[in-house]
Design an enzyme around this catalytic site. Sequence first.
Site, PDB file in Angstrom:
ATOM      1  CG  ASP A   1      38.488  40.172  39.689  1.00 30.94           C
ATOM      2  OD1 ASP A   1      38.667  39.409  40.666  1.00 30.94           O
ATOM      3  OD2 ASP A   1      39.335  41.006  39.318  1.00 30.94           O
ATOM      4  CG  LEU A   2      31.663  41.873  43.513  1.00 31.15           C
ATOM      5  CD1 LEU A   2      31.497  43.119  42.650  1.00 31.15           C
ATOM      6  CD2 LEU A   2      30.300  41.302  43.892  1.00 31.15           C
TER       7      LEU A   2
END
Length: 257
Positions: A80-81
């Site tokens: 979930d960058l």
Amino acid sequence: MIVHHKNLVSLIGYCKEDDHMALVYEFMSNGNLRQHLFCMDDATNTTVLNWNQRLQIAADAAQGLDYLHNGCKPPIVHRDLKPSNILLTENMRAKIADFGLSRAFSTDTSTSSISTTLAGTPGYIDPELHASGTLNKKSDVYSFGIILFELITGLSVQIKNTERIMHIVEWVTPMIEEGDIRKIIDPRLGNDFDVNAAWKAVEIAMWCAQRTSKQRPDISQVIAELKGCIGRNDENVQSEMTSLEMASYSYTLPEAR
């Protein structure tokens, strides 16, 4: 608790009081990258990140990601960058945060993958993951490429126009083909950037944002290219650098979701 790196936000501990539970992380005085890129109408945030700061933030985030991918045994994929998960110190140095969706691999090869339920934030999710449900380290590299485009353009991943919502790669691709870097760079920067370094950054971002994982670099390669990009910007030199293999790629634009 065992993951420690200068470009990862440190977990200090936890609190539990009755039904109230919390994780305690180190304090990051400049908030997150999203606030500095997209919340300029906020009265408490009136400064614009300069070009060198943007390159350094990208390099810092890449180094944090490299530790997760290549320095941890087993490797860890963040999943979930995005800009709100990149936090900034008082000196505007970047650290990756929020490992709530992270997954570890059983081996450390770049081609290793696991089947997993879809997770992450729309726009940053690997399109290959959408299609196959198979996650690997290159899924994070795709997300990194999208963040790099946001740093370059000052635009968010989903760009609204009068007709529809465009994904940032869909917006930037024809601009790249036109060959005018000033149409791509955040206009708030004016002329305060090195043209050659800017093109190099665009090439790196497009390399990372390829449709399939096989076409994307390992994050360690990205770090090497970004360091060269920073050096070019600092010294304003015209020397030639190793070009990225851009000519032969076939890119299918991701849908804005």
